[in-house]
Design a protein around this motif. Structure first.
Motif, PDB file in Angstrom:
ATOM      1  N   ALA A  51       0.840  -1.201   0.000  1.00  0.00           N
ATOM      2  CA  ALA A  51       0.000   0.000   0.000  1.00  0.00           C
ATOM      3  C   ALA A  51       0.871   1.245   0.000  1.00  0.00           C
ATOM      4  CB  ALA A  51      -0.929  -0.003   1.207  1.00  0.00           C
ATOM      5  N   LEU A  52       1.967   1.227   0.735  1.00  0.00           N
ATOM      6  CA  LEU A  52       2.890   2.361   0.704  1.00  0.00           C
ATOM      7  C   LEU A  52       3.535   2.499  -0.668  1.00  0.00           C
ATOM      8  CD1 LEU A  52       4.791   2.226   4.104  1.00  0.00           C
ATOM      9  CD2 LEU A  52       3.253   4.000   3.293  1.00  0.00           C
ATOM     10  N   SER A  54       2.231   1.843  -3.473  1.00  0.00           N
ATOM     11  CA  SER A  54       1.294   2.312  -4.488  1.00  0.00           C
ATOM     12  C   SER A  54       1.242   3.832  -4.558  1.00  0.00           C
ATOM     13  CB  SER A  54      -0.109   1.764  -4.206  1.00  0.00           C
ATOM     14  OG  SER A  54      -0.631   2.351  -3.030  1.00  0.00           O
ATOM     15  N   PHE A  55       1.841   4.525  -3.591  1.00  0.00           N
ATOM     16  CA  PHE A  55       1.872   5.990  -3.618  1.00  0.00           C
ATOM     17  C   PHE A  55       3.073   6.517  -4.385  1.00  0.00           C
ATOM     18  CE2 PHE A  55      -0.499   5.312   0.410  1.00  0.00           C
ATOM     19  CZ  PHE A  55      -1.704   5.848  -0.032  1.00  0.00           C
ATOM     20  N   GLY A  56       3.821   5.629  -5.018  1.00  0.00           N
ATOM     21  CA  GLY A  56       5.011   6.027  -5.764  1.00  0.00           C
ATOM     22  C   GLY A  56       4.647   6.730  -7.056  1.00  0.00           C
ATOM     23  N   THR A  58       3.584   7.458 -10.695  1.00  0.00           N
ATOM     24  CA  THR A  58       2.710   6.687 -11.582  1.00  0.00           C
ATOM     25  C   THR A  58       3.178   6.750 -13.025  1.00  0.00           C
ATOM     26  OG1 THR A  58       1.275   8.609 -11.832  1.00  0.00           O
ATOM     27  CG2 THR A  58       0.704   7.012 -10.113  1.00  0.00           C
TER      28      THR A  58
END
Length: 71
Positions: A51-52, A54-56, A58
């Protein structure tokens, strides 16, 4: 003393990742904290880590067709 501080930082980071993973799970699939065993702990940590991640960023940069420049 330095190792103690590093250990405390690692424990705090792991706790944050655990709770991010816990709340990333749908409410109907969450197990009460008292029933969490080592397998659920590991999968919750993995879910939090992903989940962390996925904030990278895009946007992926396209590969350079000419290859790296050699100057």
């Amino acid at each position: 003393m330095d190792l103690l501080i590093l250990f405390m930082i690692a424990v705090m980071f792991t706790t944050v990742v655990f709770f991010i993973g816990r709340f990333a799970c749908p409410r109907h699939d969450r197990v009460p904290l008292i029933e969490v065993d080592h397998v659920l702990l590991w999968t919750t940590l993995r879910r939090g880590w992903h989940a962390l991640g996925s904030f990278g960023p895009t946007m992926h940069y396209p590969d350079d067709p000419a290859g790296p420049s050699r100057a």
